[in-house]
Enzyme design. Structure first.
Site, short mmCIF file in Angstrom:
data_model
loop_
_atom_site.label_atom_id
_atom_site.label_comp_id
_atom_site.label_asym_id
_atom_site.label_seq_id
_atom_site.Cartn_x
_atom_site.Cartn_y
_atom_site.Cartn_z
N ASN A 1 0.80 -1.53 -16.64
CA ASN A 1 2.47 -0.68 -15.63
C ASN A 1 2.89 -1.01 -14.84
OD1 ASN A 1 3.17 1.92 -14.50
ND2 ASN A 1 1.03 3.06 -14.31
N LYS B 1 5.33 0.85 -12.74
CA LYS B 1 6.29 1.48 -11.88
C LYS B 1 6.97 1.11 -12.25
CE LYS B 1 0.96 1.45 -10.78
NZ LYS B 1 -0.05 2.13 -9.43
N GLY C 1 -3.60 0.99 -5.90
CA GLY C 1 -2.74 0.18 -5.13
C GLY C 1 -3.86 -0.45 -3.50
N GLU D 1 -0.20 9.03 -9.71
CA GLU D 1 1.07 9.66 -9.35
C GLU D 1 1.85 10.20 -9.72
OE1 GLU D 1 2.43 4.81 -8.96
OE2 GLU D 1 0.83 5.11 -8.44
N GLU E 1 -8.64 5.86 -14.00
CA GLU E 1 -8.59 5.22 -12.69
C GLU E 1 -8.90 6.01 -11.46
OE1 GLU E 1 -4.63 3.11 -13.61
OE2 GLU E 1 -3.92 4.92 -13.33
N SER F 1 -6.71 -1.32 -9.06
CA SER F 1 -6.32 -2.79 -8.46
C SER F 1 -7.74 -3.91 -8.79
CB SER F 1 -7.46 -2.46 -6.92
OG SER F 1 -6.97 -1.69 -5.77
N GLY G 1 -1.75 -2.30 -12.63
CA GLY G 1 -0.49 -2.10 -11.65
C GLY G 1 0.63 -2.77 -11.12
N HIS H 1 -0.58 10.34 -15.25
CA HIS H 1 -0.67 9.40 -13.72
C HIS H 1 -1.28 9.42 -12.90
CE1 HIS H 1 -0.82 5.36 -11.28
NE2 HIS H 1 -0.90 5.21 -12.36
P1 13P Z 1 -3.38 -1.37 -9.45
O1 13P Z 1 -3.24 -2.56 -9.93
O2 13P Z 1 -1.44 -2.17 -8.11
O3 13P Z 1 -4.20 -0.83 -8.34
O4 13P Z 1 -2.60 -0.27 -10.08
C1 13P Z 1 -3.01 0.86 -11.14
C2 13P Z 1 -2.89 1.91 -11.50
O5 13P Z 1 -2.12 2.90 -11.09
C3 13P Z 1 -1.98 1.64 -12.92
O6 13P Z 1 -1.76 2.44 -14.16
#
Ligand code: 13P
Length: 253
Positions: free
Chosen positions: A10, A12, A172, A98, A166, A212, A233, A96
């Site tokens: 992803n 983002k 993150g 976010e 997640e 992560s 991510g 997601h």
């Molecule tokens: P990270 O791998 O950066 O923690 O993000 C995970 C994520 O939100 C994937 O959709």
């Protein structure tokens, strides 16, 4: 039941075409022919068409990170499921955290999005996960159960549905769920999916872990019996890291 591992990146809100081409140069050979793993990159909308071309001839599939539920019309700034199909997307991420917590998307909206995308023929990665204070209050399964119940229904074409667990506190932050924490929630999700779609469908459904995930922790997470891959991510933006996670997933097959 043997489920084929599935790793999706992803990206983002990251990447111009120059960045994407550079990343793809490193990733092009990350999935060797016959490798027992499905791989996708979910890019920003602006990169879908060129990335579709870049991915041509590779075993990496294209995905989007969001979609509106209507087919067309006066919805300024939105993109429809049909537009994603036309851009050669196989996958779309829906729900997601976010989108839920930064953009305010609700369970009802996500239900409409999941349904519309599956009807269009897209494969949906539906994300669920609890906030840190919800975990600390012992409410993880209540929250995840509600997120599943409010946006999924038994009339959906579940064969093209993947769930991504997640935990929001692990996204993150560099803080990953332990394999035991991930397994516990994944087993719960599988049981709920079995209840909704039938035991066979529950057993066949792929459930990714996200938050992560790095090459260094991917193997232990994916060794859990109910963890079938990863939604990645930050590490998906570094070719060598994403390739390492893909190899870890393939090794579990
Ligand atoms: P990270 O791998 O950066 O923690 O993000 C995970 C994520 O939100 C994937 O959709």
């Amino acid at each position: 039941m043997a489920r084929r591992p599935f790793v999706a990146g992803n990206w983002k809100m990251n990447g111009t075409l120059t960045d994407a081409r550079e990343l793809m140069a490193g990733l092009r050979n990350a999935v060797e022919p016959g490798m027992p793993v499905d791989v996708a990159v979910c890019t920003p909308f602006t990169l879908l068409y060129p990335m579709g071309k870049e991915l041509d001839g590779t075993d990496i599939k294209l995905g989007a990170q969001n979609c509106y539920f209507e087919k067309k019309g006066a919805f300024t700034g939105e993109i429809s499921p049909g537009m994603l199909s036309a851009a050669n997307c196989t996958y779309v991420i829906i729900g997601h955290s976010e989108r839920r917590y930064v953009l305010g998307e609700t369970g009802d909206l996500l239900r409409a999005k999941v349904k519309s995308c599956l009807e269009e023929g897209l494969s949906v990665i539906y994300c669920v996960g609890e906030l840190l204070d919800e975990r600390d209050a012992g409410k993880t399964t209540d929250v995840v159960g509600r997120q599943l119940a409010e946006s999924l229904s038994d009339d959906l074409d579940h064969a093209r549905l993947t769930i991504a667990y997640e935990p929001v506190w692990a996204i993150g932050t560099g803080r990953t769920a332990t394999p035991d924490q991930a397994q516990e929630v994944h087993a719960f999700i599988r049981e709920r999916m079995g209840g909704l779609f039938g035991a066979d469908a529950g057993a066949a459904m792929r459930i990714q872990y996200g938050g992560s995930v790095k090459p260094g922790n991917a193997a232990e997470l994916m060794a859990c019996p109910d963890v079938d891959g990863a939604l990645v991510g930050g590490a998906s933006l570094v070719a060598e890291d994403f390739a390492g996670i893909i190899r870890a997933a393939a090794a579990t097959a």
